[in-house]
Write a protein that holds these residues in place. Sequence first.
Motif, PDB file in Angstrom:
ATOM      1  N   GLY A  39       3.369  16.885   6.011  1.00 46.69           N
ATOM      2  CA  GLY A  39       3.221  15.642   5.246  1.00 46.69           C
ATOM      3  C   GLY A  39       1.992  14.829   5.586  1.00 46.69           C
ATOM      4  N   LYS A  40       1.098  15.356   6.435  1.00 46.97           N
ATOM      5  CA  LYS A  40      -0.071  14.579   6.876  1.00 46.97           C
ATOM      6  C   LYS A  40      -1.001  14.236   5.712  1.00 46.97           C
ATOM      7  CE  LYS A  40      -1.614  17.688   9.689  1.00 46.97           C
ATOM      8  NZ  LYS A  40      -0.668  18.737   9.282  1.00 46.97           N
ATOM      9  N   THR A  41      -1.350  15.223   4.897  1.00 47.93           N
ATOM     10  CA  THR A  41      -2.285  14.984   3.793  1.00 47.93           C
ATOM     11  C   THR A  41      -1.699  14.008   2.782  1.00 47.93           C
ATOM     12  OG1 THR A  41      -3.227  17.200   4.060  1.00 47.93           O
ATOM     13  CG2 THR A  41      -3.644  16.085   1.969  1.00 47.93           C
ATOM     14  N   THR A  42      -0.415  14.134   2.520  1.00 44.65           N
ATOM     15  CA  THR A  42       0.231  13.230   1.559  1.00 44.65           C
ATOM     16  C   THR A  42       0.174  11.790   2.050  1.00 44.65           C
ATOM     17  OG1 THR A  42       1.717  15.025   0.897  1.00 44.65           O
ATOM     18  CG2 THR A  42       2.340  12.796   0.254  1.00 44.65           C
ATOM     19  N   VAL A  43       0.477  11.567   3.338  1.00 45.48           N
ATOM     20  CA  VAL A  43       0.392  10.217   3.889  1.00 45.48           C
ATOM     21  C   VAL A  43      -1.046   9.715   3.863  1.00 45.48           C
ATOM     22  CG1 VAL A  43       0.594   8.884   6.029  1.00 45.48           C
ATOM     23  CG2 VAL A  43       2.454  10.362   5.320  1.00 45.48           C
ATOM     24  N   ALA A  44      -2.008  10.605   4.141  1.00 40.26           N
ATOM     25  CA  ALA A  44      -3.418  10.211   4.104  1.00 40.26           C
ATOM     26  C   ALA A  44      -3.814   9.729   2.712  1.00 40.26           C
ATOM     27  CB  ALA A  44      -4.294  11.382   4.534  1.00 40.26           C
ATOM     28  N   LEU A  45      -3.348  10.429   1.686  1.00 42.15           N
ATOM     29  CA  LEU A  45      -3.649  10.001   0.317  1.00 42.15           C
ATOM     30  C   LEU A  45      -2.962   8.673   0.004  1.00 42.15           C
ATOM     31  CD1 LEU A  45      -3.422  13.390  -1.641  1.00 42.15           C
ATOM     32  CD2 LEU A  45      -5.481  12.092  -1.075  1.00 42.15           C
ATOM     33  N   GLN A  46      -1.731   8.496   0.449  1.00 42.05           N
ATOM     34  CA  GLN A  46      -1.039   7.229   0.215  1.00 42.05           C
ATOM     35  C   GLN A  46      -1.773   6.073   0.913  1.00 42.05           C
ATOM     36  OE1 GLN A  46       3.003   9.480   0.909  1.00 42.05           O
ATOM     37  NE2 GLN A  46       3.522   7.393   0.340  1.00 42.05           N
ATOM     38  N   PHE A  47      -2.301   6.340   2.085  1.00 43.70           N
ATOM     39  CA  PHE A  47      -3.060   5.345   2.828  1.00 43.70           C
ATOM     40  C   PHE A  47      -4.309   4.913   2.047  1.00 43.70           C
ATOM     41  CE2 PHE A  47      -6.684   4.906   5.865  1.00 43.70           C
ATOM     42  CZ  PHE A  47      -6.320   3.704   6.444  1.00 43.70           C
ATOM     43  N   LEU A  48      -5.032   5.872   1.488  1.00 43.30           N
ATOM     44  CA  LEU A  48      -6.236   5.548   0.722  1.00 43.30           C
ATOM     45  C   LEU A  48      -5.893   4.888  -0.611  1.00 43.30           C
ATOM     46  CD1 LEU A  48      -8.504   8.685   1.354  1.00 43.30           C
ATOM     47  CD2 LEU A  48      -8.476   6.494   2.563  1.00 43.30           C
ATOM     48  N   LEU A  49      -4.839   5.359  -1.262  1.00 40.18           N
ATOM     49  CA  LEU A  49      -4.437   4.761  -2.545  1.00 40.18           C
ATOM     50  C   LEU A  49      -4.007   3.296  -2.352  1.00 40.18           C
ATOM     51  CD1 LEU A  49      -2.493   7.771  -4.074  1.00 40.18           C
ATOM     52  CD2 LEU A  49      -4.624   6.791  -4.936  1.00 40.18           C
ATOM     53  N   ALA A  50      -3.381   2.994  -1.221  1.00 40.61           N
ATOM     54  CA  ALA A  50      -3.028   1.600  -0.923  1.00 40.61           C
ATOM     55  C   ALA A  50      -4.291   0.761  -0.777  1.00 40.61           C
ATOM     56  CB  ALA A  50      -2.183   1.529   0.352  1.00 40.61           C
ATOM     57  N   GLY A  51      -5.333   1.348  -0.198  1.00 40.00           N
ATOM     58  CA  GLY A  51      -6.600   0.646  -0.090  1.00 40.00           C
ATOM     59  C   GLY A  51      -7.243   0.400  -1.438  1.00 40.00           C
ATOM     60  N   VAL A  52      -7.219   1.418  -2.297  1.00 42.64           N
ATOM     61  CA  VAL A  52      -7.774   1.269  -3.651  1.00 42.64           C
ATOM     62  C   VAL A  52      -7.036   0.158  -4.399  1.00 42.64           C
ATOM     63  CG1 VAL A  52      -8.056   2.410  -5.882  1.00 42.64           C
ATOM     64  CG2 VAL A  52      -8.603   3.649  -3.776  1.00 42.64           C
ATOM     65  N   ALA A  53      -5.706   0.148  -4.278  1.00 42.90           N
ATOM     66  CA  ALA A  53      -4.912  -0.883  -4.950  1.00 42.90           C
ATOM     67  C   ALA A  53      -5.240  -2.273  -4.438  1.00 42.90           C
ATOM     68  CB  ALA A  53      -3.417  -0.593  -4.751  1.00 42.90           C
TER      69      ALA A  53
END
Length: 476
Positions: A39-53
């Motif tokens: 699940g590391k990559t998925t969490v990494a994407l969620q982390f960046l998407l939260a930043g974009v938002a």
Amino acid sequence: MTKRKTTPVATGVAGLDEILRGGLPPSNLYMLQGAPGAGKTTVALQFLLAGVANGEKCIYVSLSQTKAELESIARSHGWSLDGIRVEELSASDAVSGATDQTIFQTAELRLDETRQAIEEAIEEHKPSRLVYDSLLEIRLITGDTPRFRRELLGFKAFLAKRDVVALLLDTQSGAAMNGEEVEGIAHGVIRFDKHLEDFGPVRRRIEVSKMRGVPIADGYHDMAIREGQGVVVFPRIVPGEERSAKPDLIKSGVEALDDMFGGGQESGTTTLVIGQAGTGKSTMASLYATAALKRGESVALFLFEERLETFFRRTEGLGMDLRTFHKEGRLVIRDFNPNEISPGEFAQVVQTIVEENKTRVVVIDSFTGYLNSLPNREKAVRDIQSLLKYLARAGVLTMLIVAQHGLLGQNVSLDVDVSFLGDTVLLLRIAEHEGRLRRNITVVKKRHGPHDLDVHELFIRSEGVSVVPYNPIPET
């Protein structure tokens, strides 16, 4: 000099932010450790998407996955990588393609060019968040521990000067090669655990093994990867403060039954309803649920064996119109496939329903079916104990249905002791007399206040439930 941020940085995973008491401390470097598929990559994407938002600039530096692969992961959850700059590099080949004509060692040149490409991207884009995927490639081309450590220290200092929060993905952890060196450099370490039991789906857990300056909720927390949601984390339940108010007496609507409990059952307690098949265990729980609903209170019912429609038909056959309360929303029912839910997720579901609906009565039917579906029953009992303590401090009456072996068996169908969970124990039995089965009901334990120790006879008929003094079978 620019003042550094102090507000925690949201990870994009609500449960993880709860464990971290709000999020990651800003302007630091963190590690996500775990096996492939954890699940590391998925969490990494969620982390960046939260930043974009949040209007922030974000970079995903990929040395192990292509941009197309990242886009495929994002699409599987209905996400878009718009707003995220993907720097797709290769640590196995020289970035300039000129290594055949250099006097330097190939590994050193590859490392230098890879670092230069990353730093140039950061200088140009000026991100607030960055993901580095993964350290395995850098570890391979450095070749030795001192060089690898120096590389990470230099990268950490470079990011700190630019106020960047970075996640470094790594497949190695703990006592693995270079693990201690990496963990000492990072401000925080989050580990992902993935394991397959003898039956059921893959079980996933997450642990914040290190986080400087944050009073984290340590230990393992259950998690899952859900389509459309990504990684979902279920923090362990932490019981709230003890209620100072005097507990209420919760009645069943059957006076003789309430008298057996000294006037009724107390709020903020747990009742084990134990008996073999056909003794009326679920009926007893339905009785208290119906009485609470008629008083205008909210009830939550969690089914692990009986189908929802079967439950409604059975209770309607006893004159309990629970279907109407369910449609009104005051009776919340969750019908689970036990193999598809972890103890952590179940606890969070219960907690959310209780808080949102101000629930007064919770029924788990059956607790036996729930435990039998889990690979580690001892751990599940400890988890449910925390949940029961939370419910008790919230002033909820919780009823756990516990089955016994066989149709007429006497032994509880569990290989772990659950008796300590109950403040009250209601025992139901069946006896045969002159060709008729007789249901017996006894309160064998009640921690708070007096209770009737006599055996009574229980009648379950279409017109309702009744309890009468037991007429013993005459000796012959």
